[in-house]
Write an enzyme that holds these catalytic residues in place. Structure first.
Site, PDB file in Angstrom:
ATOM      1  N   ASP A  33      -1.724   6.540  -4.254  1.00 43.60           N
ATOM      2  CA  ASP A  33      -0.782   5.838  -3.394  1.00 43.60           C
ATOM      3  C   ASP A  33      -0.220   4.625  -4.133  1.00 43.60           C
ATOM      4  O   ASP A  33      -0.495   4.414  -5.316  1.00 43.60           O
ATOM      5  CB  ASP A  33      -1.448   5.450  -2.073  1.00 43.60           C
ATOM      6  CG  ASP A  33      -2.505   4.371  -2.230  1.00 43.60           C
ATOM      7  OD1 ASP A  33      -3.047   4.209  -3.332  1.00 43.60           O
ATOM      8  OD2 ASP A  33      -2.779   3.673  -1.230  1.00 43.60           O
TER       9      ASP A  33
ATOM     10  N   ASP B  23      -5.482   2.636  -4.434  1.00 40.08           N
ATOM     11  CA  ASP B  23      -6.818   2.678  -3.840  1.00 40.08           C
ATOM     12  C   ASP B  23      -7.113   3.991  -3.116  1.00 40.08           C
ATOM     13  O   ASP B  23      -8.171   4.145  -2.511  1.00 40.08           O
ATOM     14  CB  ASP B  23      -7.081   1.480  -2.916  1.00 40.08           C
ATOM     15  CG  ASP B  23      -6.107   1.370  -1.757  1.00 40.08           C
ATOM     16  OD1 ASP B  23      -5.311   2.304  -1.548  1.00 40.08           O
ATOM     17  OD2 ASP B  23      -6.147   0.336  -1.049  1.00 40.08           O
TER      18      ASP B  23
ATOM     19  N   GLU C 153     -12.663   8.226   3.600  1.00 42.03           N
ATOM     20  CA  GLU C 153     -11.723   8.359   4.701  1.00 42.03           C
ATOM     21  C   GLU C 153     -10.773   9.522   4.424  1.00 42.03           C
ATOM     22  O   GLU C 153     -10.430   9.784   3.268  1.00 42.03           O
ATOM     23  CB  GLU C 153     -10.874   7.101   4.847  1.00 42.03           C
ATOM     24  CG  GLU C 153     -11.586   5.882   5.351  1.00 42.03           C
ATOM     25  CD  GLU C 153     -10.589   4.753   5.569  1.00 42.03           C
ATOM     26  OE1 GLU C 153     -10.267   4.485   6.726  1.00 42.03           O
ATOM     27  OE2 GLU C 153     -10.118   4.162   4.579  1.00 42.03           O
ATOM     28  N   MET C 154     -10.297  10.142   5.477  1.00 38.13           N
ATOM     29  CA  MET C 154      -9.370  11.248   5.338  1.00 38.13           C
ATOM     30  C   MET C 154      -8.084  10.826   4.627  1.00 38.13           C
ATOM     31  O   MET C 154      -7.423  11.634   3.978  1.00 38.13           O
ATOM     32  CB  MET C 154      -9.050  11.808   6.731  1.00 38.13           C
ATOM     33  CG  MET C 154      -8.261  13.082   6.726  1.00 38.13           C
ATOM     34  SD  MET C 154      -9.173  14.401   5.913  1.00 38.13           S
ATOM     35  CE  MET C 154      -7.869  15.595   5.696  1.00 38.13           C
ATOM     36  N   SER C 155      -7.742   9.562   4.711  1.00 49.50           N
ATOM     37  CA  SER C 155      -6.506   9.069   4.103  1.00 49.50           C
ATOM     38  C   SER C 155      -6.585   9.021   2.580  1.00 49.50           C
ATOM     39  O   SER C 155      -5.563   8.890   1.909  1.00 49.50           O
ATOM     40  CB  SER C 155      -6.176   7.670   4.632  1.00 49.50           C
ATOM     41  OG  SER C 155      -7.218   6.771   4.292  1.00 49.50           O
TER      42      SER C 155
ATOM     43  N   LYS D 207      -3.914  -7.691   1.067  1.00 43.35           N
ATOM     44  CA  LYS D 207      -5.289  -7.265   1.288  1.00 43.35           C
ATOM     45  C   LYS D 207      -6.184  -8.370   0.740  1.00 43.35           C
ATOM     46  O   LYS D 207      -5.949  -8.866  -0.366  1.00 43.35           O
ATOM     47  CB  LYS D 207      -5.575  -5.926   0.612  1.00 43.35           C
ATOM     48  CG  LYS D 207      -4.783  -4.764   1.223  1.00 43.35           C
ATOM     49  CD  LYS D 207      -5.096  -3.440   0.548  1.00 43.35           C
ATOM     50  CE  LYS D 207      -4.310  -2.305   1.189  1.00 43.35           C
ATOM     51  NZ  LYS D 207      -4.563  -0.991   0.519  1.00 43.35           N
TER      52      LYS D 207
ATOM     53  N   SER E  75       0.824  -1.200   0.000  1.00 43.32           N
ATOM     54  CA  SER E  75       0.000   0.000   0.000  1.00 43.32           C
ATOM     55  C   SER E  75       0.863   1.257   0.000  1.00 43.32           C
ATOM     56  O   SER E  75       1.662   1.463  -0.898  1.00 43.32           O
ATOM     57  CB  SER E  75      -0.960  -0.030   1.194  1.00 43.32           C
ATOM     58  OG  SER E  75      -1.880   1.028   1.126  1.00 43.32           O
ATOM     59  N   HIS E  76       0.715   2.097   1.015  1.00 46.09           N
ATOM     60  CA  HIS E  76       1.435   3.372   1.081  1.00 46.09           C
ATOM     61  C   HIS E  76       2.666   3.296   1.970  1.00 46.09           C
ATOM     62  O   HIS E  76       3.304   4.309   2.221  1.00 46.09           O
ATOM     63  CB  HIS E  76       0.497   4.461   1.620  1.00 46.09           C
ATOM     64  CG  HIS E  76       0.019   4.172   3.015  1.00 46.09           C
ATOM     65  ND1 HIS E  76      -0.951   3.234   3.271  1.00 46.09           N
ATOM     66  CD2 HIS E  76       0.392   4.685   4.212  1.00 46.09           C
ATOM     67  CE1 HIS E  76      -1.157   3.194   4.577  1.00 46.09           C
ATOM     68  NE2 HIS E  76      -0.366   4.053   5.173  1.00 46.09           N
TER      69      HIS E  76
END
Length: 461
Positions: free
Chosen positions: A239, A243, A322-324, A113, A103-104
Site C-alpha cells: 500500500d 505497512d 488483519e484482512m487488510s 500515524k 496510507s491507502h
C-alpha cells in the site's frame, strides 16, 4: 487553534482531505500537542518521517515546526515507509515516532500515524490531542528543540538481512503502486538474494497507474497479468506507506492475508508452541481451527493496526494479522506492522519449498468475497448505522453473533460481517460460505437487515 476539524481525529490515526479538513496549521498544532504528550511521558525526542504524497513535505515541515516549538527534539528521517518510522523509534531508542501518511487513501488525503512513549495512539488518546488543541492550552518553550537529519535505511536493511535467510533465490515481482515502498522493497529483496522485477516502484504521490491498496483485487490486475505472462514465482504488492502486504501467485490467485497468516502461524508454532495468534474480525473462519491444529491459541479481535498492537501487548501474542494486509510479528521483530518485513518472512518460508505457488495455493480456502463497501454520505454515518444494526439485527439461524467490532454472524456453513470503517465514511462487508448458494443466502440476509435500518444506502451487487 479552536477551529480545527474534529473529523480528522479517527479511531487509530489522524486522516483528512488536504487543505480542506487537514491543513498545514492543523498539522503544526497537532505537532505541538504530540510534543506536549511526549514530554508528559518523559520523552524528549520524536522520529518524524513522511511517505511520497504530494503534500507530504510541507506537512512534515509543519509537524516538525510544531514539535520543536515545544522544546522537543526531532530526528527527521525523510521519505520512508511507516514501519521505518516505527523501526527508527526502536533503533534510536526515542520511543516516539510520527509518520505523515495518507496510507491507502486516495491522493487528496493525508494524515498522521503516531507512537508516543511506546504506545501506538488510538481512541481516547487521539481525541485528547484534539481537546488539547481546542482548549488552546499549549505553551511553547523558550528554547526550540533540535533537528537531526538521519538516514535509517542502512540500519533497517542490516537488521532484516541479519534475521532473514533464504534457502534459495526466488524471482519475484514487486508492485508498489507508486507508493513509498517502491524506494526500499526491491533493494532489500535483492540483498536477500531474490531476482526482483520492479513494477510501479518509482514514487509518485499522484498514483498514476493504480491505487496503492492491495486489499482490493482491481489494484492487483496489472501484477496478475505480469505474473501470468512472465516467469516470476511470486508477486508482492504494497500500500501507499508500506505497512500492508498483498500476495499473488503466477496462476493469478490472490493469497489474502488471513491465508498468509496460516503459513506464518505454522512457521511460528514450530518454534513457539502454544503461542497466541491474533486475527481480526474480517478473517476467514478457517483460520482458528488451523491455528489450533498446529498447536496455537487463536484470538479474534477488532480491526485496526493500533488496536491489534495494543492487544498483542496485553496478551503477549507473538503474531497477528488483519484482512487488510497488516501483519505483526512479535517473534524475531518488534510487534509492529511492516509489509516489507512481512514479505521478507514470507520469502524465507517459501524458499524452503520447491514451488512457492503450490505451497500457497495448498492453504485451506473457502468461497468468500473480498472486502465490500457501502459508501456513506457523511462522516460517522457508518458508525450510527452499525450501532443500529447491533441493536436491531436478528439472525434466527445463526450459530453465534459477535459484536466486538460491528456485527459478525457465524453460521454452520459460513459467516457474514458488517462493520464501520474507521478510515473512510463507509460500511465494510465480508461474506464467506461453503457454496455459492450459501454465500448468496448470507448476503441477502445482511442486505435485508441493513436496508431495514438504512433504506437509502446502496448495497453492493
Amino acid at each position: 487553534m479552536s477551529n480545527i476539524s474534529s473529523v480528522i481525529f479517527k479511531a487509530y490515526d489522524i486522516r483528512g482531505i488536504v487543505d480542506v479538513t487537514l491543513t498545514t496549521d492543523a498539522v503544526r498544532a497537532i505537532g505541538q500537542a504530540l510534543a506536549a504528550l511526549a514530554l508528559a511521558r518523559q520523552c524528549d525526542t520524536i522520529v518524524c518521517g513522511r511517505d511520497g504524497r504530494l503534500s507530504g513535505e510541507r506537512f512534515s515541515t509543519a509537524l516538525i515546526d510544531g514539535i520543536t516549538a515545544m522544546g522537543v527534539n526531532v530526528v527527521d528521517i525523510g521519505m520512508v515507509t511507516t514501519p521505518m518510522v516505527y523501526f527508527a523509534a526502536h533503533h534510536l531508542e526515542t520511543r516516539c515516532g510520527v509518520m505523515v501518511t495518507g496510507s491507502h487513501n486516495p491522493p487528496q488525503y493525508n494524515g498522521l500515524k503516531m507512537v508516543i512513549g511506546g504506545e501506538t495512539l488510538s481512541g481516547e488518546t487521539i481525541q485528547s490531542l484534539r481537546k488539547c488543541i481546542e482548549r488552546d492550552d499549549i505553551h511553547t518553550a523558550v528554547t526550540r528543540g533540535n533537528i537531526l537529519q538521519y538516514d535509517i535505511a542502512p540500519a533497517y536493511f542490516d537488521r532484516i538481512a541479519a534475521d532473514i535467510h533464504l534457502a534459495r533465490s526466488l524471482k519475484i515481482i514487486v508492485d508498489a503502486g507508486n507508493g513509498v515502498a517502491g524506494a526500499f522493497a526491491p533493494t532489500l529483496y535483492r540483498r536477500l538474494g531474490c531476482v526482483v522485477e520492479p513494477l510501479f516502484c518509482d514514487v509518485d504521490g499522484s498514483f498514476p497507474n493504480h491505487h496503492p491498496d492491495p486489499s482490493h483485487p482491481d489494484n492487483l490486475q496489472i501484477l496478475i497479468s505480469r505474473l501470468k505472462n512472465g516467469d516470476a514465482e511470486l508477486g508482492l504488492a504494497f500500500d501507499g506507506d508500506g505497512d500492508r502486504l498483498g500476495v499473488v501467485t503466477p496462476y493469478g490467485n490472490i493469497i489474502y492475508p488471513d491465508r498468509q497468516l496460516m503459513l506464518f502461524a505454522t512457521d511460528l508454532l514450530e518454534r513457539a508452541p502454544n503461542a497466541t495468534i491474533i486475527y481480526d474480525i474480517k478473517s476467514t473462519r478457517l483460520l482458528a481451527p488451523w491455528i489450533r491444529a498446529h498447536g496455537g491459541v487463536p484470538l479474534m479481535w477488532k480491526t485496526g493496526h493500533s488496536l491489534i498492537k495494543a492487544k498483542m501487548k496485553e496478551t503477549g501474542a507473538l503474531l497477528a494479522g488483519e484482512m487488510s494486509g497488516h501483519l505483526f510479528f512479535g517473534e524475531r521483530w518488534y510487534g509492529f506492522d511492516d509489509g516489507v518485513y512481512a514479505g521478507a518472512r514470507l520469502l524465507e518460508i517459501l524458499s524452503r519449498h520447491d514451488n512457492a505457488a503450490t505451497t500457497l495455493d495448498a492453504l485451506p480456502n473457502s468461497l468468500a468475497t473480498p472486502e465490500l463497501t457501502i459508501p456513506c454520505t457523511r462522516e460517522n454515518e457508518q458508525h450510527e448505522i452499525v450501532a443500529c444494526l447491533q441493536r436491531e439485527m436478528r439472525f434466527p439461524s445463526a450459530r453465534e453473533v459477535i459484536h466486538i467490532d460491528g456485527v459478525r454472524v457465524e453460521y454452520d456453513d459460513g459467516f457474514g460481517l458488517a462493520r464501520a470503517s474507521n478510515t473512510t465514511p463507509a460500511i465494510v462487508l465480508r461474506f464467506e460460505a461453503d457454496s455459492q448458494e450459501v454465500l448468496i443466502r448470507i448476503r441477502n440476509e445482511f442486505k435485508t437487515q441493513i436496508l431495514r435500518v438504512a433504506p437509502d444506502i446502496s448495497f453492493p451487487s
